[in-house]
Enzyme design. Structure first.
Site, short mmCIF file in Angstrom:
data_model
loop_
_atom_site.label_atom_id
_atom_site.label_comp_id
_atom_site.label_asym_id
_atom_site.label_seq_id
_atom_site.Cartn_x
_atom_site.Cartn_y
_atom_site.Cartn_z
N THR A 85 0.95 -1.29 0.35
CA THR A 85 0.07 -0.20 0.07
C THR A 85 0.96 1.34 0.05
OG1 THR A 85 -1.80 -1.34 1.41
CG2 THR A 85 -2.04 1.37 1.63
N LYS A 160 -7.27 1.68 -3.08
CA LYS A 160 -6.80 0.55 -1.41
C LYS A 160 -7.10 2.07 -0.58
CE LYS A 160 -4.86 -2.21 1.77
NZ LYS A 160 -3.52 -1.87 1.73
N LYS A 228 0.70 5.04 8.51
CA LYS A 228 1.04 5.47 7.05
C LYS A 228 0.08 4.84 6.42
CE LYS A 228 2.45 1.71 4.20
NZ LYS A 228 2.18 0.84 3.26
#
Length: 300
Positions: A85, A160, A228
């Site tokens: 990701t 995502k 993150k």
């Protein structure tokens, strides 16, 4: 996750080359027939399709575009598939640089955590060229059950981020519901059974609540990595000039969880941050003195 995903490809009958920064983590795959390489560049020279799943965008950038990046070592007409990701803009940059070298690039992040990786039931969201996607689809089918081509390069990463935004607020709801249930004196397992089949049901509720009840916070997906992901999403929000208050709140709560030392735990450890908030609130209520103010006035 990467080890499980790679294992499915091995079982599918493909020749597999592997590299891991921690060599011991690759050993189980070597024992199953994979060939171990000691640098990404060595592996790239001997491979037709490269799958990568690393920690952070800086790791992705270093792997593909850095001084020791693999794009210069790949075969003509090979394909790279990054399943980390990461940021949509970085995915597009890798795509453009790869294209100049007659290499195809897909951004194909996954959802489903360690359970999905082990059971080959991951959701995989891919961005890039349709022809490259079609070439790797038989391999993706070995790793997941819901594989979707999302369009141009970067769209896999953007999809995502949509997934992570949804999970962020959902996890708050799951943890708050569990905490309320516990403090109400309910049988939590009975409560879970009662609500999971209705409108409140979700993948997170079904898969993570039992772990929270058992105080099992082993990571399927690290808190550090989820923070993150949320920060990438918030950066994209800033670029698009939109506000997502639910995402902002989740980010604050997960940052609190990290500050408590739980960054290496799974995302469902968010319950620990909520418990800490309520413990701190209870202590503050207990220790705060009561002040009575009397006001005297006259009525005209």
């Amino acid at each position: 996750m990467g080890s499980s995903m790679c294992g499915h490809i091995l079982r599918g009958g493909y020749e597999v080359n592997v590299y891991n920064r921690t060599t011991s983590k690759a050993q189980p795959l070597v024992e199953k027939g994979a060939k171990l390489f000691h640098s990404p560049r060595e592996l790239a020279k001997q491979s037709d399709i490269i799958f990568s799943i690393v920690g952070y965008p800086k790791d992705v950038e270093s792997l593909f575009l850095g001084k020791e990046g693999i794009l210069n070592d790949l075969k003509n007409d090979s394909i790279v598939v990054d399943m980390t990701t990461s940021s949509p803009s970085l995915a597009t940059q890798i795509y453009n640089d790869a294209l100049k070298r007659n290499i195809s690039s897909l951004d194909a992040p996954v959802s489903g955590g360690d359970i999905g990786a082990k059971n080959a039931t991951l959701s995989i969201m891919a961005g890039g060229d349709q022809t490259a996607f079609d070439r790797v689809l038989p391999l993706l089918n070995l790793m997941g059950k819901n594989i979707v081509f999302c369009g141009k390069s970067g769209n896999g990463q953007s999809t995502k981020l949509v997934n992570q935004i949804k999970i962020a607020s959902t996890m708050i709801g799951v943890c708050e519901a569990l905490l309320f249930s516990q403090r109400s004196g309910l049988d939590v397992e009975v409560t879970l059974k009662a609500i999971s089949a209705g409108a409140a049901g979700s993948w997170s509720l079904t898969n993570y609540t039992p772990r929270m009840i058992q105080r099992n916070f082993a990571p399927g997906f690290f808190v550090d990595h989820f923070v993150k992901d949320m920060e990438i999403a918030l950066s994209e929000c800033e670029r698009m000039n939109i506000r997502l208050p639910g995402l902002e709140l989740a980010h604050q709560l997960y940052k609190r969880l990290k500050s408590l030392g739980h960054g290496a735990k799974g995302t469902h450890a968010l319950i620990l941050a909520l418990e800490d908030i309520n413990t701190s609130s209870s202590q503050a209520t207990t220790t705060t003195p009561t002040t009575t103010t009397t006001t005297t006035g006259t009525t005209e």
